[in-house]
Motif scaffolding. Structure first.
Motif, short mmCIF file in Angstrom:
data_model
loop_
_atom_site.label_atom_id
_atom_site.label_comp_id
_atom_site.label_asym_id
_atom_site.label_seq_id
_atom_site.Cartn_x
_atom_site.Cartn_y
_atom_site.Cartn_z
N GLY A 22 0.79 -1.23 0.00
CA GLY A 22 0.00 0.00 0.00
C GLY A 22 0.82 1.28 0.00
O GLY A 22 0.35 2.33 -0.42
N THR A 23 2.06 1.18 0.45
CA THR A 23 2.91 2.36 0.49
C THR A 23 3.83 2.47 -0.73
O THR A 23 4.68 3.34 -0.79
N GLY A 24 3.66 1.56 -1.71
CA GLY A 24 4.55 1.58 -2.86
C GLY A 24 5.86 0.85 -2.55
O GLY A 24 6.05 0.32 -1.46
N LEU A 25 6.78 0.87 -3.49
CA LEU A 25 8.03 0.13 -3.31
C LEU A 25 9.09 0.62 -4.28
O LEU A 25 8.78 0.99 -5.41
N THR A 28 4.30 2.11 -8.23
CA THR A 28 3.05 2.62 -7.67
C THR A 28 2.40 1.58 -6.77
O THR A 28 2.37 0.39 -7.10
N ALA A 29 1.91 2.01 -5.64
CA ALA A 29 1.28 1.10 -4.68
C ALA A 29 0.16 0.30 -5.34
O ALA A 29 -0.67 0.84 -6.07
#
Length: 222
Positions: free
Chosen positions: A66-69, A82-83
């Motif tokens: 959910g916070t992206g990577l 993108t999350a």
């Protein structure tokens, strides 16, 4: 070693479409399929998105939390994902071992298909075909363009109506690429670009919305 110049096989002259017409049982039973599944974010260079590199057996599919990577690109550095997006990346952990391609005889290499998802359409003359190069593989091709002597052109069948969808490019009939001598191959690199040398991907968002599959077939010499 691979990349060595070898005389093209007799099958090439007798029967260019070796996969649908050959009656050679040995060839059919002992051919080796090789699929390269690549995405701009994980496998292509970040500057031009035309050069690719992959280690056999190390690509995995993941989903950004959910916070992206930030993921490691095969050329080094990181790419922000993108999350919630799914993406392909190469896992470099020690417990993820590569699965090398071991060749114990001479193999002739053919391009079977090129399948793409979400690439630029062919409505521009510079996008009417793709240009495929494989590093260290001795692709001997004759062309009036001085920068395409070691590459293969593949017609781009993605029209304006099929942009953003999956397209298999089958117009190429004579699909012999090169020949490989006995060796162990762990990494394959090269480039895939348009006729003008630019990327074939629209590169929307983080580059995870495009994918390309290069299917090769290695056929042993009798």
């Amino acid at each position: 070693m691979y990349g060595q110049s070898i005389t093209p096989p007799d099958q090439l002259y007798k029967n260019p479409s070796i996969f649908s017409n050959t009656n050679d049982v040995f060839t059919l039973r002992n051919r080796i399929p090789l699929a390269l599944i690549l995405e701009p974010a994980g496998h292509f260079d970040k500057s031009t998105h035309t050069k690719f590199k992959t280690t056999l057996g190390r690509t995995i599919e993941d989903v950004a939390p959910g916070t992206g990577l930030n993921i490691s690109n095969s050329f080094g550095g990181h790419v922000a994902i993108t999350a919630g997006n799914s993406f392909l990346r190469e896992d470099s952990q020690q417990d993820f071992l590569s699965t090398p391609l071991k060749l114990d005889k001479i193999f002739d290499v053919y391009l079977e298909t090129l399948t793409t998802f979400n690439v630029k359409d062919n409505t521009n003359k510079n996008r009417m075909a793709f240009v495929l190069e494989l590093d260290d593989w001795n692709i001997s091709n004759n062309c009036n363009m001085n920068n395409m002597a070691r590459s293969l052109t593949i017609p781009n069948e993605c029209t304006s109506g099929t942009a953003g969808t999956t397209v298999t490019h089958k117009s190429k009939k004579l699909n012999y690429l090169t020949s490989l001598t006995p060796d162990t191959i762990t990494q394959i690199s090269g480039s895939l670009k348009g006729l003008d040398g630019n990327t074939i991907f629209p590169l929307t968002h983080d580059g995870t919305e495009s994918r390309v599959i290069i299917e090769l077939v290695l056929v042993p010499r009798n």
